[in-house]
Design a protein around this motif. Sequence first.
Motif, PDB file in Angstrom:
ATOM      1  N   PRO A  58       0.815  -1.231   0.000  1.00  0.00           N
ATOM      2  CA  PRO A  58       0.000   0.000   0.000  1.00  0.00           C
ATOM      3  C   PRO A  58       0.844   1.274   0.000  1.00  0.00           C
ATOM      4  CG  PRO A  58       0.008  -1.020   2.169  1.00  0.00           C
ATOM      5  CD  PRO A  58       0.680  -1.982   1.245  1.00  0.00           C
ATOM      6  N   PHE A  59       2.136   1.156   0.357  1.00  0.00           N
ATOM      7  CA  PHE A  59       3.018   2.326   0.372  1.00  0.00           C
ATOM      8  C   PHE A  59       3.801   2.476  -0.929  1.00  0.00           C
ATOM      9  CE2 PHE A  59       2.543   0.872   4.782  1.00  0.00           C
ATOM     10  CZ  PHE A  59       1.965   2.007   5.343  1.00  0.00           C
ATOM     11  N   GLU A  60       3.473   1.613  -1.882  1.00  0.00           N
ATOM     12  CA  GLU A  60       4.044   1.676  -3.226  1.00  0.00           C
ATOM     13  C   GLU A  60       5.575   1.525  -3.239  1.00  0.00           C
ATOM     14  OE1 GLU A  60       2.633   5.215  -5.099  1.00  0.00           O
ATOM     15  OE2 GLU A  60       0.561   4.511  -5.207  1.00  0.00           O
ATOM     16  N   ASN A  61       6.069   0.701  -2.321  1.00  0.00           N
ATOM     17  CA  ASN A  61       7.492   0.366  -2.342  1.00  0.00           C
ATOM     18  C   ASN A  61       7.779  -0.656  -3.434  1.00  0.00           C
ATOM     19  OD1 ASN A  61       8.488   1.923  -0.065  1.00  0.00           O
ATOM     20  ND2 ASN A  61       7.306   0.537   1.236  1.00  0.00           N
ATOM     21  N   ILE A  62       9.004  -0.653  -3.910  1.00  0.00           N
ATOM     22  CA  ILE A  62       9.441  -1.628  -4.913  1.00  0.00           C
ATOM     23  C   ILE A  62      10.188  -2.747  -4.182  1.00  0.00           C
ATOM     24  CG2 ILE A  62      10.770  -2.020  -7.012  1.00  0.00           C
ATOM     25  CD1 ILE A  62       8.374  -0.178  -7.372  1.00  0.00           C
ATOM     26  N   TRP A  63       9.752  -3.988  -4.417  1.00  0.00           N
ATOM     27  CA  TRP A  63      10.339  -5.141  -3.732  1.00  0.00           C
ATOM     28  C   TRP A  63      11.063  -6.033  -4.750  1.00  0.00           C
ATOM     29  CZ3 TRP A  63       9.987  -5.818   1.574  1.00  0.00           C
ATOM     30  CH2 TRP A  63       9.126  -4.951   2.243  1.00  0.00           C
ATOM     31  N   VAL A  64      12.172  -6.620  -4.306  1.00  0.00           N
ATOM     32  CA  VAL A  64      12.936  -7.547  -5.149  1.00  0.00           C
ATOM     33  C   VAL A  64      13.197  -8.838  -4.370  1.00  0.00           C
ATOM     34  CG1 VAL A  64      14.067  -5.757  -6.539  1.00  0.00           C
ATOM     35  CG2 VAL A  64      15.126  -6.539  -4.406  1.00  0.00           C
ATOM     36  N   ARG A  65      13.438  -9.896  -5.113  1.00  0.00           N
ATOM     37  CA  ARG A  65      13.723 -11.193  -4.489  1.00  0.00           C
ATOM     38  C   ARG A  65      15.211 -11.301  -4.145  1.00  0.00           C
ATOM     39  NH1 ARG A  65      10.314 -12.803  -8.904  1.00  0.00           N
ATOM     40  NH2 ARG A  65       8.263 -13.513  -8.163  1.00  0.00           N
ATOM     41  N   ASP A  66      15.471 -11.923  -2.994  1.00  0.00           N
ATOM     42  CA  ASP A  66      16.839 -12.188  -2.563  1.00  0.00           C
ATOM     43  C   ASP A  66      17.012 -13.705  -2.461  1.00  0.00           C
ATOM     44  OD1 ASP A  66      19.394 -11.791  -1.664  1.00  0.00           O
ATOM     45  OD2 ASP A  66      18.820 -11.520   0.431  1.00  0.00           O
ATOM     46  N   PHE A  67      18.103 -14.224  -3.011  1.00  0.00           N
ATOM     47  CA  PHE A  67      18.301 -15.664  -3.084  1.00  0.00           C
ATOM     48  C   PHE A  67      19.529 -16.092  -2.289  1.00  0.00           C
ATOM     49  CE2 PHE A  67      15.849 -14.559  -6.789  1.00  0.00           C
ATOM     50  CZ  PHE A  67      14.944 -15.602  -6.923  1.00  0.00           C
TER      51      PHE A  67
END
Length: 284
Positions: A58-67
């Motif tokens: 809802p805060f419009e953050n950009i998320w990425v995957r960490d492996f």
Amino acid sequence: MAQQPLIHYHVRWRPSGHQPGASRGIVAGLGDQLRSVVLLRDHPDPRRLDLRASLRDPFENIWVRDFNLNSALKVIVLVDTSASMGYVGKVNRLHVAQEIASQLALSAYRSGDAFGLFAAGETINKQCMLPPKANRGAWLWVNHHFAKLKAQGKHADGLLSAVPYLPQRRCLVFVVSDFRWPAGKLNLLLKKLSHHDVVPVMLQDPAEIDELPKSGIAILRDVETGAGQFVWMRASLQKQMQDLRAQHVSNVEEACRIYGGKPFVVKGEFSTALLTKYFMERSA
């Protein structure tokens, strides 16, 4: 060296090294196992964008995957070169040990893993020591140095001296021997190696028991001491020898069971496919 399929070994633990390899590790990096989902500012790699997590925020953050990084193992082979390993029946026992070591060296290189080898009889063989490292020519080194090895000595206590040369971090260790050792020696070695993942490779030869004459005069020779004895072969003696062999196998299996494993038995020729099957069954 005979062309055989690669050995696909598998461990039930995760290496902690930062060297890329084929095993699932526990440190962050390039791999196929999702570690977590983090903000782009914490891990600035837009190639790993998690579109669903970003759209749900809802805060419009950009998320990425960490492996987790696929990490390299250290594969080490300890080879018994005492006199009993010089037995020649259906196969040459020392040549079988050479085949096992060279195939493991080739498989380790193809998997991106480090390979090391130590050979010992009564004492450690200083001319046949290969500290673990990634080496594309390790299998050639094995074949070159094994050609100079001679099976000699009444025991393999030198393998105990090889333990301090092993890395402190957990390794995959193969112990290649017929395990014709005094009582308690295998337990002692496994205890010293208990920090590592140990696979005892037990070499057998069908000619030792299965192809003995049913009757008549035979010469039984102690391969450790070289002493021979004439005996009259009969059914009762043959059964006694079979019982002794079965007891020997049982003792090796019991010693391995105490430390959470089981031996891989090579009956005659070595097969990489059977060793791969052993690891598949072990991980099931």
